[in-house]
Design a protein around this motif. Structure first.
Motif, PDB file in Angstrom:
ATOM      1  N   UNK A  90       0.827  -1.205   0.000  1.00  0.00           N
ATOM      2  CA  UNK A  90       0.000   0.000   0.000  1.00  0.00           C
ATOM      3  C   UNK A  90       0.862   1.256   0.000  1.00  0.00           C
ATOM      4  N   UNK A  91       0.556   2.196  -0.889  1.00  0.00           N
ATOM      5  CA  UNK A  91       1.182   3.519  -0.875  1.00  0.00           C
ATOM      6  C   UNK A  91       0.367   4.377   0.085  1.00  0.00           C
ATOM      7  N   UNK A  92       1.037   4.931   1.099  1.00  0.00           N
ATOM      8  CA  UNK A  92       0.355   5.711   2.135  1.00  0.00           C
ATOM      9  C   UNK A  92       1.128   6.995   2.414  1.00  0.00           C
ATOM     10  N   UNK A  93       0.436   7.980   2.988  1.00  0.00           N
ATOM     11  CA  UNK A  93       1.136   9.180   3.455  1.00  0.00           C
ATOM     12  C   UNK A  93       2.040   8.788   4.613  1.00  0.00           C
ATOM     13  N   UNK A  94       3.238   9.336   4.630  1.00  0.00           N
ATOM     14  CA  UNK A  94       4.145   9.079   5.743  1.00  0.00           C
ATOM     15  C   UNK A  94       3.605   9.755   6.994  1.00  0.00           C
TER      16      UNK A  94
END
Length: 87
Positions: A30-34
């Motif tokens: 999953x690409x997520x906000x840091x």
């Protein structure tokens, strides 16, 4: 199995790595906000994935020449820094 949060910087890099890993059959990436507490300034994105695909992640990042800004192990909803970078 624990999960890993890998800070990659840009959304472009995160999405490219996610797609590369998805194509290889790793669908739970999953690409997520840091999270703000891990972000050193500006907006940054991370990939969240199972620890057992760490080597596949590093292979994809090396092929794409995407710099990894940080690697964190997620432990019971807490984040712990300092896991090994075995590439």
């Amino acid at each position: 199995m624990n999960e890993i949060l890998a800070v990659v910087g840009s959304i472009t890099g995160a999405v490219r790595l996610q797609k590369d890993l998805n194509r290889k059959g790793y669908l739970k990436v999953y690409a997520v906000n840091t999270p703000t507490c891990l972000n050193s300034g500006g907006c940054s994105y991370s990939l969240k994935f199972s620890e057992d695909i760490k080597q596949a992640f590093f292979g994809a990042a090396n092929r794409r020449r995407i710099k990894i800004r940080g690697l964190y192990k997620i432990v019971k909803d807490l984040v712990e820094k300092g896991i090994e970078w075995n590439q």
